[in-house]
Design an enzyme around this catalytic site. Structure first.
Site, PDB file in Angstrom:
ATOM      1  N   GLU A  33      -3.608  -0.154   8.142  1.00  0.00           N
ATOM      2  CA  GLU A  33      -2.457   0.277   8.951  1.00  0.00           C
ATOM      3  C   GLU A  33      -2.623  -0.244  10.363  1.00  0.00           C
ATOM      4  O   GLU A  33      -3.721  -0.183  10.938  1.00  0.00           O
ATOM      5  CB  GLU A  33      -2.336   1.803   9.065  1.00  0.00           C
ATOM      6  CG  GLU A  33      -1.813   2.485   7.847  1.00  0.00           C
ATOM      7  CD  GLU A  33      -1.694   4.000   8.025  1.00  0.00           C
ATOM      8  OE1 GLU A  33      -1.442   4.470   9.167  1.00  0.00           O
ATOM      9  OE2 GLU A  33      -1.879   4.706   7.018  1.00  0.00           O
TER      10      GLU A  33
ATOM     11  N   ASN B 108      -7.581   1.729   9.791  1.00  0.00           N
ATOM     12  CA  ASN B 108      -6.301   1.946  10.471  1.00  0.00           C
ATOM     13  C   ASN B 108      -6.569   1.923  11.959  1.00  0.00           C
ATOM     14  O   ASN B 108      -7.402   2.676  12.458  1.00  0.00           O
ATOM     15  CB  ASN B 108      -5.688   3.305  10.110  1.00  0.00           C
ATOM     16  CG  ASN B 108      -5.221   3.361   8.659  1.00  0.00           C
ATOM     17  OD1 ASN B 108      -5.275   2.367   7.944  1.00  0.00           O
ATOM     18  ND2 ASN B 108      -4.764   4.524   8.242  1.00  0.00           N
TER      19      ASN B 108
ATOM     20  N   GLU C 136      -7.652   8.379   6.156  1.00  0.00           N
ATOM     21  CA  GLU C 136      -7.973   9.042   7.422  1.00  0.00           C
ATOM     22  C   GLU C 136      -8.493  10.468   7.269  1.00  0.00           C
ATOM     23  O   GLU C 136      -7.837  11.430   7.708  1.00  0.00           O
ATOM     24  CB  GLU C 136      -6.739   9.031   8.340  1.00  0.00           C
ATOM     25  CG  GLU C 136      -6.200   7.647   8.638  1.00  0.00           C
ATOM     26  CD  GLU C 136      -5.106   7.654   9.720  1.00  0.00           C
ATOM     27  OE1 GLU C 136      -4.661   8.740  10.110  1.00  0.00           O
ATOM     28  OE2 GLU C 136      -4.723   6.569  10.174  1.00  0.00           O
TER      29      GLU C 136
ATOM     30  N   TYR D  85      -4.675   2.012  15.760  1.00  0.00           N
ATOM     31  CA  TYR D  85      -3.474   2.148  16.593  1.00  0.00           C
ATOM     32  C   TYR D  85      -3.776   1.993  18.087  1.00  0.00           C
ATOM     33  O   TYR D  85      -3.027   1.356  18.800  1.00  0.00           O
ATOM     34  CB  TYR D  85      -2.789   3.494  16.331  1.00  0.00           C
ATOM     35  CG  TYR D  85      -2.104   3.497  14.975  1.00  0.00           C
ATOM     36  CD1 TYR D  85      -0.824   2.965  14.834  1.00  0.00           C
ATOM     37  CD2 TYR D  85      -2.753   3.972  13.841  1.00  0.00           C
ATOM     38  CE1 TYR D  85      -0.194   2.929  13.599  1.00  0.00           C
ATOM     39  CE2 TYR D  85      -2.131   3.936  12.601  1.00  0.00           C
ATOM     40  CZ  TYR D  85      -0.857   3.411  12.482  1.00  0.00           C
ATOM     41  OH  TYR D  85      -0.246   3.350  11.263  1.00  0.00           O
TER      42      TYR D  85
ATOM     43  N   ARG E  56       0.861  -1.185   0.000  1.00  0.00           N
ATOM     44  CA  ARG E  56       0.000   0.000   0.000  1.00  0.00           C
ATOM     45  C   ARG E  56       0.901   1.240   0.000  1.00  0.00           C
ATOM     46  O   ARG E  56       1.673   1.442   0.942  1.00  0.00           O
ATOM     47  CB  ARG E  56      -0.907  -0.008   1.238  1.00  0.00           C
ATOM     48  CG  ARG E  56      -1.699   1.263   1.369  1.00  0.00           C
ATOM     49  CD  ARG E  56      -2.654   1.270   2.555  1.00  0.00           C
ATOM     50  NE  ARG E  56      -3.290   2.564   2.587  1.00  0.00           N
ATOM     51  CZ  ARG E  56      -3.317   3.403   3.618  1.00  0.00           C
ATOM     52  NH1 ARG E  56      -2.779   3.044   4.779  1.00  0.00           N
ATOM     53  NH2 ARG E  56      -3.886   4.576   3.524  1.00  0.00           N
TER      54      ARG E  56
ATOM     55  N   HIS F 227      -3.104  10.859   0.717  1.00  0.00           N
ATOM     56  CA  HIS F 227      -2.562  10.657   2.063  1.00  0.00           C
ATOM     57  C   HIS F 227      -2.007  12.017   2.514  1.00  0.00           C
ATOM     58  O   HIS F 227      -0.814  12.178   2.748  1.00  0.00           O
ATOM     59  CB  HIS F 227      -1.497   9.558   2.057  1.00  0.00           C
ATOM     60  CG  HIS F 227      -1.278   8.902   3.391  1.00  0.00           C
ATOM     61  ND1 HIS F 227      -1.400   7.545   3.589  1.00  0.00           N
ATOM     62  CD2 HIS F 227      -0.947   9.419   4.597  1.00  0.00           C
ATOM     63  CE1 HIS F 227      -1.137   7.258   4.866  1.00  0.00           C
ATOM     64  NE2 HIS F 227      -0.855   8.393   5.497  1.00  0.00           N
TER      65      HIS F 227
HETATM   66  C1  FCB Z   1      -1.503   7.249  10.644  1.00  0.00           C
HETATM   67  C2  FCB Z   1      -1.080   7.773   9.296  1.00  0.00           C
HETATM   68  C3  FCB Z   1       0.263   7.302   8.846  1.00  0.00           C
HETATM   69  C4  FCB Z   1       1.256   7.215   9.978  1.00  0.00           C
HETATM   70  C5  FCB Z   1       0.670   6.477  11.148  1.00  0.00           C
HETATM   71  C6  FCB Z   1       1.613   6.310  12.313  1.00  0.00           C
HETATM   72  O1  FCB Z   1      -2.419   8.109  11.226  1.00  0.00           O
HETATM   73  O2  FCB Z   1      -2.019   7.418   8.321  1.00  0.00           O
HETATM   74  O3  FCB Z   1       0.684   8.140   7.812  1.00  0.00           O
HETATM   75  O4  FCB Z   1       1.699   8.483  10.317  1.00  0.00           O
HETATM   76  O5  FCB Z   1      -0.486   7.132  11.592  1.00  0.00           O
END
Ligand code: FCB
Length: 458
Positions: free
Chosen positions: A367, A297, A169, A299, A80, A124
């Site tokens: 992600e 995505n 995002e 985290y 990607r 992006h």
């Molecule tokens: C996300 C982004 C990516 C990277 C990660 C850690 O929010 O999409 O570009 O910075 O965080």
């Protein structure tokens, strides 16, 4: 089973790694590329930790063959990456810059030669500065320009690239960029940020149409960053705070895209900030058109606590100021960036989507990853556990709730420019020496390679 073995995933599961143009390419003034809002933003003193920019980054514009070699060595099925809009259309619209498109053309060819499936992200975060000067995402025109750009890129790459992600995002583009001001273009607005969020989604809808008209076979999706918002305590105030956070961060995007509706309570939440007059008849049909897949995505999740706020002070308020603070969780391990490590949040995100949206399309985790703030080319002690635990959570979501999960992309293939945090956080499976551009695979890269090899031997 070793706790660090990858779980069984459905047949045809796509293993991949991800990057983004401004974070890796460098070469910002080469071959006719125009300025993006990130070039301009990085020139403001004090906005980027360490004072850096993406001007050189990993120099992937020149070293893209090294990146393809890394992917090939890793044994992933897919890559990607994102296309820089200002390389293709330096002024955001009008004349196409062939040299810019040639770069991605060569990259796609090289990937296909190695049997690596390209997943192309069109946006992006690197809006052409010329479009920001005309209002940026506050303006509906930008959405139209985005669709034109999407058609140009699909016209050139779409004979080989079949998987397309319109936006990465939109929450971060709109809120970090136009409300918090910690990302480009560095604005601090209420109405403007909400307009930006909406126009990003309109741009998504128009780009989906454009992609499908240029490439009827294309598989088209969008990538959203989703974080479950958990009340920090069982009080009604914290529950309400978590709900406000959920509206801002998740449902502002998932409800229109996946449900074809605006989220309940949104108008009330922003009553003093915006009349939401940017919404037009027909927008929801456009934004909510069925997709081939959803990119998620993930985290961390948010523990939301109430803070007193004044609904009646629209002057001070921006769109992110909704009376919520992120509460610390004693006992939860943190990454070097202070992000709580809670794989359960990925499970909740995936199962929550399947529960809320009956027509949920197939999902890819586009992600997921962890940064370490240490400049070590070999060892990355936190990463293997992080990936293994998140994949285990994702696998449980498939088994428990039947989520149609089709793939997982690690963020990131290589260390890169981490936006306002500069070059300190290193997310890469491979280390990058920024003074030489040399890439060195880390322990996590070797681990993942071994895991992927075992799978193909089965
Ligand atoms: C996300 C982004 C990516 C990277 C990660 C850690 O929010 O999409 O570009 O910075 O965080």
């Amino acid at each position: 089973m070793n706790p660090f073995d990858l779980p069984e995933m459905p047949a045809g599961f796509v293993w991949g790694a991800a990057t983004a143009a401004y974070q890796i390419e460098g070469a910002v003034a080469e071959d006719g590329r125009g300025d993006s809002i990130w070039d301009t933003f990085c020139r403001r003193p004090g906005v980027i930790a360490g004072g850096g920019s993406g001007a050189v980054a990993c120099d992937s514009y020149h070293r893209w063959r090294d990146d393809v070699d890394l992917l090939d060595g890793l044994g992933v099925d897919a890559y990607r990456f994102s296309v820089a809009w200002p390389r293709v259309l330096p002024a955001g619209h009008g004349a196409v810059n062939r040299a810019g498109l040639d770069h991605y053309d060569r990259l796609v060819d090289a990937l296909c030669e190695r049997g690596i499936r390209p997943f192309v992200t069109l946006y992006h975060w690197d809006l052409p500065q010329a479009l920001e000067d005309e209002g940026g995402w506050r303006s509906r025109d930008t959405a139209e320009r985005f669709a034109d750009y999407a058609a140009v890129v699909a016209g050139r790459l779409g004979d080989r690239a079949g998987d397309w992600i319109t936006l990465n995002e939109p929450y971060v583009s709109a809120i970090a960029g136009y409300a918090e001001g910690r990302h480009a273009p560095g604005a601090r607005e209420g109405h403007g940020a909400l307009a930006a969020a909406h126009h990003l989604l309109v741009g998504h809808g128009l780009a989906v149409e454009a992609l499908r008209s240029v490439r009827p076979q294309a598989r088209v999706g969008i990538t959203l960053n989703l974080s479950p918002a958990v009340p920090a305590t069982a009080t009604a105030a914290d529950e309400a705070a978590a709900n406000r956070m959920d509206l801002l961060l998740n449902r502002q995007f998932t409800d229109p895209v996946l449900g074809g509706t605006y989220p309940d309570g949104f108008e009330r939440l922003y009553a003093g900030v915006s009349d939401l007059s940017f919404r037009r008849p027909g927008d929801l049909e456009l934004i909510g058109a069925p997709l081939d897949f959803l990119g998620v995505n993930y985290y961390y999740r948010i523990h939301a606590a109430d803070v007193p706020y004044e609904q009646s002070d629209p002057v001070k308020r921006t769109a992110n100021d909704i009376g919520v603070r992120s509460a610390p969780r004693p006992g939860v391990p943190l990454t070097d960036l202070g992000w709580p490590i809670e794989p359960q949040g990925l499970y909740d995100t995936l199962t929550g989507l399947a529960g809320r949206y009956p027509g949920l399309p197939p999902v890819y985790v586009t992600e997921n990853g962890v940064a370490e703030v240490r400049d070590d080319p070999g060892a990355d002690p936190a990463r293997i556990r992080f990936v293994a635990e998140h994949l285990a959570a994702a696998a449980r979501a498939v088994t428990d709730a039947g989520v149609d999960l089709r793939g997982y992309f690690y963020w990131s293939l290589i260390d890169n420019f981490e936006w306002a945090r500069g070059y300190g956080p290193r997310f890469g499976l491979a280390h990058v020496d920024y003074s030489t551009g040399t890439r060195t695979p880390r322990a996590s890269y070797h681990w993942l390679r071994e895991q992927l090899t075992l799978r193909t031997q089965k």
